[in-house]
Each structure stands twice: as C-alpha cells, then as structure tokens.
Design a protein around this motif. Structure first.
Motif, PDB file in Angstrom:
ATOM      1  N   SER A 118      -1.192  -4.431 -66.408  1.00 50.06           N
ATOM      2  CA  SER A 118      -2.337  -4.296 -67.305  1.00 50.06           C
ATOM      3  C   SER A 118      -3.033  -2.952 -67.135  1.00 50.06           C
ATOM      4  O   SER A 118      -3.497  -2.343 -68.103  1.00 50.06           O
ATOM      5  N   VAL A 119      -3.104  -2.474 -65.892  1.00 48.51           N
ATOM      6  CA  VAL A 119      -3.838  -1.241 -65.587  1.00 48.51           C
ATOM      7  C   VAL A 119      -3.010   0.002 -65.909  1.00 48.51           C
ATOM      8  O   VAL A 119      -3.534   1.009 -66.414  1.00 48.51           O
ATOM      9  N   PHE A 120      -1.712  -0.052 -65.644  1.00 52.09           N
ATOM     10  CA  PHE A 120      -0.859   1.125 -65.807  1.00 52.09           C
ATOM     11  C   PHE A 120       0.008   0.997 -67.055  1.00 52.09           C
ATOM     12  O   PHE A 120       0.375  -0.102 -67.469  1.00 52.09           O
ATOM     13  N   THR A 121       0.342   2.137 -67.622  1.00 52.44           N
ATOM     14  CA  THR A 121       1.250   2.159 -68.765  1.00 52.44           C
ATOM     15  C   THR A 121       2.675   1.899 -68.271  1.00 52.44           C
ATOM     16  O   THR A 121       2.970   2.087 -67.082  1.00 52.44           O
ATOM     17  N   PRO A 122       3.582   1.489 -69.171  1.00 48.50           N
ATOM     18  CA  PRO A 122       4.986   1.292 -68.743  1.00 48.50           C
ATOM     19  C   PRO A 122       5.583   2.533 -68.106  1.00 48.50           C
ATOM     20  O   PRO A 122       6.386   2.438 -67.180  1.00 48.50           O
ATOM     21  N   GLU A 123       5.196   3.714 -68.605  1.00 51.84           N
ATOM     22  CA  GLU A 123       5.703   4.965 -68.034  1.00 51.84           C
ATOM     23  C   GLU A 123       5.202   5.167 -66.609  1.00 51.84           C
ATOM     24  O   GLU A 123       5.961   5.588 -65.722  1.00 51.84           O
ATOM     25  N   ASP A 124       3.922   4.859 -66.364  1.00 50.75           N
ATOM     26  CA  ASP A 124       3.366   4.996 -65.020  1.00 50.75           C
ATOM     27  C   ASP A 124       3.966   3.974 -64.050  1.00 50.75           C
ATOM     28  O   ASP A 124       4.196   4.282 -62.879  1.00 50.75           O
ATOM     29  N   VAL A 125       4.198   2.763 -64.564  1.00 51.71           N
ATOM     30  CA  VAL A 125       4.823   1.744 -63.724  1.00 51.71           C
ATOM     31  C   VAL A 125       6.197   2.212 -63.270  1.00 51.71           C
ATOM     32  O   VAL A 125       6.555   2.097 -62.085  1.00 51.71           O
ATOM     33  N   ALA A 126       6.979   2.755 -64.197  1.00 50.19           N
ATOM     34  CA  ALA A 126       8.324   3.217 -63.859  1.00 50.19           C
ATOM     35  C   ALA A 126       8.290   4.447 -62.960  1.00 50.19           C
ATOM     36  O   ALA A 126       9.182   4.634 -62.118  1.00 50.19           O
ATOM     37  N   ALA A 127       7.252   5.273 -63.100  1.00 50.08           N
ATOM     38  CA  ALA A 127       7.172   6.511 -62.329  1.00 50.08           C
ATOM     39  C   ALA A 127       6.752   6.261 -60.882  1.00 50.08           C
ATOM     40  O   ALA A 127       7.332   6.822 -59.948  1.00 50.08           O
ATOM     41  N   TYR A 128       5.728   5.431 -60.679  1.00 48.20           N
ATOM     42  CA  TYR A 128       5.226   5.240 -59.310  1.00 48.20           C
ATOM     43  C   TYR A 128       4.521   3.908 -59.069  1.00 48.20           C
ATOM     44  O   TYR A 128       4.512   3.395 -57.937  1.00 48.20           O
TER      45      TYR A 128
END
Length: 446
Positions: A183-193
């Motif tokens: 919910s807090v992070f975008t899918p791109e941020d989740v995949a990045a770190y």
C-alpha cells in the motif's frame, strides 16, 4: 503408558508461568512470520531471482518450489534439533531454532539478485529457505514440549493452545506487513528495494526474540532427568519408533487435521474467494485476516476447554462444529461481503480446534523422548499432508467446485473418529505431562 496419580494437588499458573508462555508464543509468532512472509512476495522474488527471459509459468513453479523446499526439509531439521533437545536440553535448542531463523531471514533480506550474481542468486535463495525450514521444524515441537513441561498438568492444554495462538499470530502479522508494504510503496519501489523490508524486520525481530529467550529457564522435568542421569541411553528416535508406534500414528493423524485446517481455510481461501466467489484481492485478504483473528482466539479457547473435558469428548464435539462451519462458509460465502465476514469468523473459531492437537501429542510420549516423538510425527506428517493438500485440492476443483469443502468434511470425519478412539483408548495413549510428571518421578526415585 498409563496415567499417573499426582503427588501434590495441581497449582495455579504463576507469573513466571505466564512469562514463559508469553516469551514462547512471541518467539513462535516471529518465527512463523519469518517462514511465511516469503509467500506474500513470491511473485516479486520470482522476477528478481530468475532470468528475465524465463517463461512466467516456469518462474512461478520454481519460486513456489523454493517455498516448498522449506517444508520438505522440516522433518530432517526437526529430527536433528529434537535429538539434541532430548539429550542436551529443551532451552538450548529452543533458542537455537529462532537464532537460525533470524539469521537466514536476514540473509534473504541482503541477498543480491540474478541481475547481480547470476545463477548463484537462486542457489543462495534455496539455501536460506532450507535453513528456515530446518529452524521451523525444531521450533513448533520444541515449543510444545517446552511449555508442557513448565506448567501444571491441568493447564497443559491451555499452554499449548496459547502457543498455537502465537504461531497463528505470525501468519496474521505476515499478511498485515505485506499489505502495508504494497500500500505504501509503488510496484516499482517494491521490486527495487521494498520487498527486502519485511525480511529485514523479521530478522531484527527474531534477534530480539533470541535475546528475550535468554530469560527462559530449562524445563523442570528435563533438569531433573539430567540430574538423575535418566536421559535415554540410545538414539531417541530409535526408541520412539520401537516403543511408541501408536503415539506416532495418532500424532501424525492429528497433524494431518491441523495442517489441512490451516492450509485450506487460511492460506488457500484468499485465492478461492477471488477465483471461485468473485471477490477482489483486497476484499479476500481482509476477510482472510478477519477469519485468522478469530482463529487466534479459537486455538486458545480450544486449549482451555480440552483441559476440562478431555481430548476424546472435545474432538467429537468440535469436529461436528468444524464440519458445519466450514461447509456453510464455502456454500454461502458468495452471498454478500457481510455474510462472508460473519461466516469466516465462525469458521475461524471452528478451526481453532487445532489448538487442542498438541495436548494429545505431548502426552503420547514420555519426557525422555518427547521432543523427538513430537518432532518426527509432526514434521513428517506436515511435509506429506501439508505439501500434498494444496495439490490435491487444486486438482479436484475442476471436477467439483466444492472439492475444498468436501475435503474438509473428510478431515472433520477423521477428527470425529479420533475423538471416539481417544474416549475408548485414551488412558493407554495419553500420560500426564507437566509439573505433576516431575512430582511422580521424584516420588518414584525417593
């Protein structure tokens, strides 16, 4: 084995007892969180730890294969840790299992991906998952043994049920943290770190739990056996298989009931609600979390009730409740969101009957081989039935859309049959466990 007569009247739970239960349940919750968090980020992990040009279906299979590796190694890890637990003490192994889980979870948080180190990435991932499986294989039977040998006999059910609540809390915590991260992070941020954050938190929490378990004391029953030099002189597992085959069989059947109840109603139902009943991912996850909350209360209540009525009568009655609640849920879950939540709460309470399973298992083996008996029965059965249940149910669904409900009806029938058996033969299977067991040993040696 036959039941013994307590030398002294049973005492109430003390502040020390509640501290022991609290620290044991907290550690179990954090260890189960560490073990289960992988499944919530399986899709992201699959893309990061395998080649980008690999077919999606093959990535999915290999990712869940790595998840399953943690289950398959549980029997070996549990048997090895239990061996040392029966020979050198419950506390040492109890502390080591959570340390192993914490370090392997931290290792997963820090691992480089396929883009960085190539094929070594999935190999390291498998290694960390194997270490997690070995740790959880020793944690659950070790925890049941530990608390059962700390409390009065008439509180063993409550102690084991309370511990089961802690383990279930770990599943709920994993779901909660996964929801927050997504919910807090975008899918791109989740995949990045951001996918690393839940593993990092789990590892840190695990190290805190290792520190807190320093304040736990060795069980009085094991301490007396060590002082009296009455520990088993041979391989504990050899003694278990030779002398207590009936305890092994009953414990494995009870573990089948426990694994089926948890895997189908908690881990698989979120997918069922989306694919079979038309709910969104958010609605399904919310309903599953709500039902798991009631499962936490149900396991603790089951432990307290079985102390009063005995295992036979408990499983006869609770199995009927379990059958009615689960079949009603899967029959009417699609009616409305409100009905879904109400029925999930009732089903969660009914599945709580699994909180009484360890009450029988800890009483099926004497203290000198108890850890090994529990660990072998629980982990081998969980690896077989916990691993095959999703495959069997998923394979049967195309043939009958209510296959999962019928499977749980079979599990209820199995619990009912075991209840009848325990009513008739329980005295020859279940011996007393707890402080009274120590009193009996001291009286015999006096």
């Amino acid at each position: 084995m036959s039941p013994t007569t307590p030398v002294a009247p049973p005492r109430r739970l003390t502040a020390q007892d509640f501290r022991t239960l609290g620290l044991s349940a907290l550690g179990g919750a954090l260890e189960f969180y560490d073990f289960i968090i992988f499944v919530f980020f399986a899709a992201v992990i699959g893309k990061l730890f395998f080649p980008a040009d690999m077919p999606e279906w093959l990535v999915t299979i290999q990712t869940f294969g790595i998840f399953a590796a943690g289950y398959l190694v549980r029997p070996l890890g549990g048997i090895v840790l239990a061996h040392f637990g029966d020979l050198f003490g419950r506390k040492r192994v109890f502390a080591f299992s959570i340390l192993l889980m914490a370090l392997s979870t931290l290792g997963m948080a820090a691992m480089p991906t396929y883009a960085t180190i190539g094929v070594a990435a999935p190999i390291l991932l498998i290694l960390m998952r194997i270490l997690q499986g070995a740790a959880i294989g020793g944690e659950v039977p070790g925890a049941w043994t530990f608390v059962a040998e700390h409390v009065p006999f008439r509180r063993v059910g409550f102690a084991c049920g309370f511990l089961c609540s802690g383990l279930t809390l770990g599943i709920l915590l994993g779901s909660f943290i996964a929801t927050i991260i997504n919910s807090v992070f975008t899918p791109e941020d989740v995949a990045a770190y951001a996918w690393r954050i839940p593993f990092l938190l789990g590892g840190i929490f695990g190290l805190v739990a290792v520190y807190l378990r320093r304040w736990l004391q060795e069980t009085p029953v094991f301490a007396e056996m060590k002082q009296a030099r009455s520990l088993t002189p041979e391989l504990p597992l050899k003694s278990v298989l030779r002398d207590y085959p009936r305890g092994v069989i009953i414990s494995m059947l009870l573990t089948w009931i426990l694994s089926a109840g948890i895997v189908v109603t908690t881990l698989m139902t979120a997918t069922f609600l989306q694919k079979l009943y038309g709910y969104t991912a958010q609605q399904s996850l919310a309903a599953t979390s709500f039902g798991t909350l009631f499962l936490i209360f149900g396991t603790a209540a089951a432990g307290a009730i079985v102390d009063r009525v005995g295992s036979g009568r408990f499983f006869v009655v609770s199995s009927i409740f379990f059958a009615a609640a689960t079949f009603a849920f899967y029959t009417y879950a699609a009616t409305s969101l409100t009905v879904l939540f109400v029925l999930y709460a009732i089903m969660g309470l009914s599945v709580g009957m699994v909180g009484a399973v360890p009450y029988v298992m800890v009483r099926a083996f004497p203290a000198r081989v108890r850890f090994s008996g529990l660990s072998f029965s629980y982990n081998v059965s969980y690896a077989i039935f916990g691993g095959l249940t999703p495959l069997a149910v998923a394979s049967a669904l195309p043939l009958n859309p209510m296959a999962h409900a019928y499977y749980l009806l079979f599990i209820a029938a199995l619990a009912f049959a075991l209840g009848l058996y325990l009513i008739a033969k329980g005295d020859s299977v279940e011996a007393e466990v707890g402080i009274e067991e120590l009193n009996e040993r001291l009286a015999t040696s006096a």
